[in-house]
Design an enzyme around this catalytic site. Structure first.
Site, PDB file in Angstrom:
ATOM      1  N   TYR A 155       0.829  -1.206   0.000  1.00 27.19           N
ATOM      2  CA  TYR A 155       0.000   0.000   0.000  1.00 27.19           C
ATOM      3  C   TYR A 155       0.868   1.264   0.000  1.00 27.19           C
ATOM      4  CZ  TYR A 155      -3.726   3.230   1.414  1.00 27.19           C
ATOM      5  OH  TYR A 155      -4.623   4.261   1.464  1.00 27.19           O
ATOM      6  N   LYS A 159       1.041   4.135  -2.939  1.00 31.19           N
ATOM      7  CA  LYS A 159       0.692   5.532  -2.688  1.00 31.19           C
ATOM      8  C   LYS A 159       1.889   6.460  -2.878  1.00 31.19           C
ATOM      9  CE  LYS A 159      -3.659   4.934  -1.860  1.00 31.19           C
ATOM     10  NZ  LYS A 159      -4.683   5.483  -2.782  1.00 31.19           N
TER      11      LYS A 159
END
Length: 244
Positions: A155, A159
């Site tokens: 993640y 990002k």
């Protein structure tokens, strides 16, 4: 840019930050194309709420990680709305796990949805914005992409990649009157964070303001960036100060 009368695409708009963003833009007069991946009923509810604010809205099922599906969805949106001036890339997933035990497919899937999905949507909408000689792209990143977060290598990487994508797109399209910025939320009250206990939680105690943010806080930041004519390539944190 004046938001009223513009056409906006919001991915992952069936709930949470995406829904709040769609409603915020609709309240400012933007027509909304709701992109969702699975929950048709929730997407329909977002559409109904947007229409209730006096704008045009329609839902489109699309896996943003698929180049073919995003191409087809944008083509359908163009037929229905005529143009696209605003794109908010919010669709995202988590598949958390410690790096030593993370499955390759979990790493790949998070990158595909969170990062490649944003790329697919930008690539397929940029030409429409170029025709209009104006456009506003806002990508939803995360403070995890700035600070890193244990148990979220996939993640955080996705990002962080969104931030790099944002800056590159901003440089590439600036001369065409198109801006590209990102919002980096911290801990926001959504389905992704609903299982985080409120009491005696070290994550919450690390937030200087002392509490989670709301989806509407992120939506307000998106609306601000969409309305600005002279901000591009920026990452606006909405995190209660956790990443200051």
């Amino acid at each position: 840019m004046q938001i009223s009368g513009r056409n906006a695409i919001v991915t992952g708009a069936s709930r949470g930050i995406g829904r709040a963003t769609a409603l915020r833009l609709a309240s400012l007069g933007a027509n909304i194309a709701v992109i969702y991946s699975g929950n048709e009923a929730a997407a329909a509810e977002t559409v109904e709420k947007c229409i209730g604010l006096g704008v045009k809205a329609k839902a489109y099922r699309c896996d943003v990680s698929s180049a073919e599906e995003t191409k087809n969805a944008v083509q359908e949106i163009r037929k229905d709305f005529g143009s696209v001036e605003i794109l908010v890339n919010n669709a995202g997933i988590t598949k958390d796990g410690l790096i030593a035990f993370m499955k390759e497919e979990d790493f790949d899937r998070v990158i595909d949805v969170n990062l490649k999905g944003a790329f697919n949507m930008i690539r397929n909408t940029a030409a429409l914005m170029l025709r209009s000689k104006c456009g506003r792209i806002v990508n939803i990143s995360s403070v995890s992409g700035i600070m890193g977060n244990a148990g979220q290598a996939n993640y955080s990487a996705s990002k962080a990649g969104v931030i790099g994508l944002t800056k590159s797109v901003a440089r590439e399209l600036a001369s065409k009157g198109i801006t590209c910025n990102a919002v980096a939320p911290g801990f926001i009250e959504t389905d992704m964070t609903r299982d985080i206990p409120a009491e005696d939680n070290p994550l919450l105690s690390s937030i200087p303001l002392g509490h989670m943010g709301k989806a509407e806080d992120v939506a307000d930041a998106v609306a601000f960036l969409v309305s600005s004519d002279y901000i591009t390539g920026e990452i606006l944190k909405v995190d209660g100060g956790i990443a200051m």
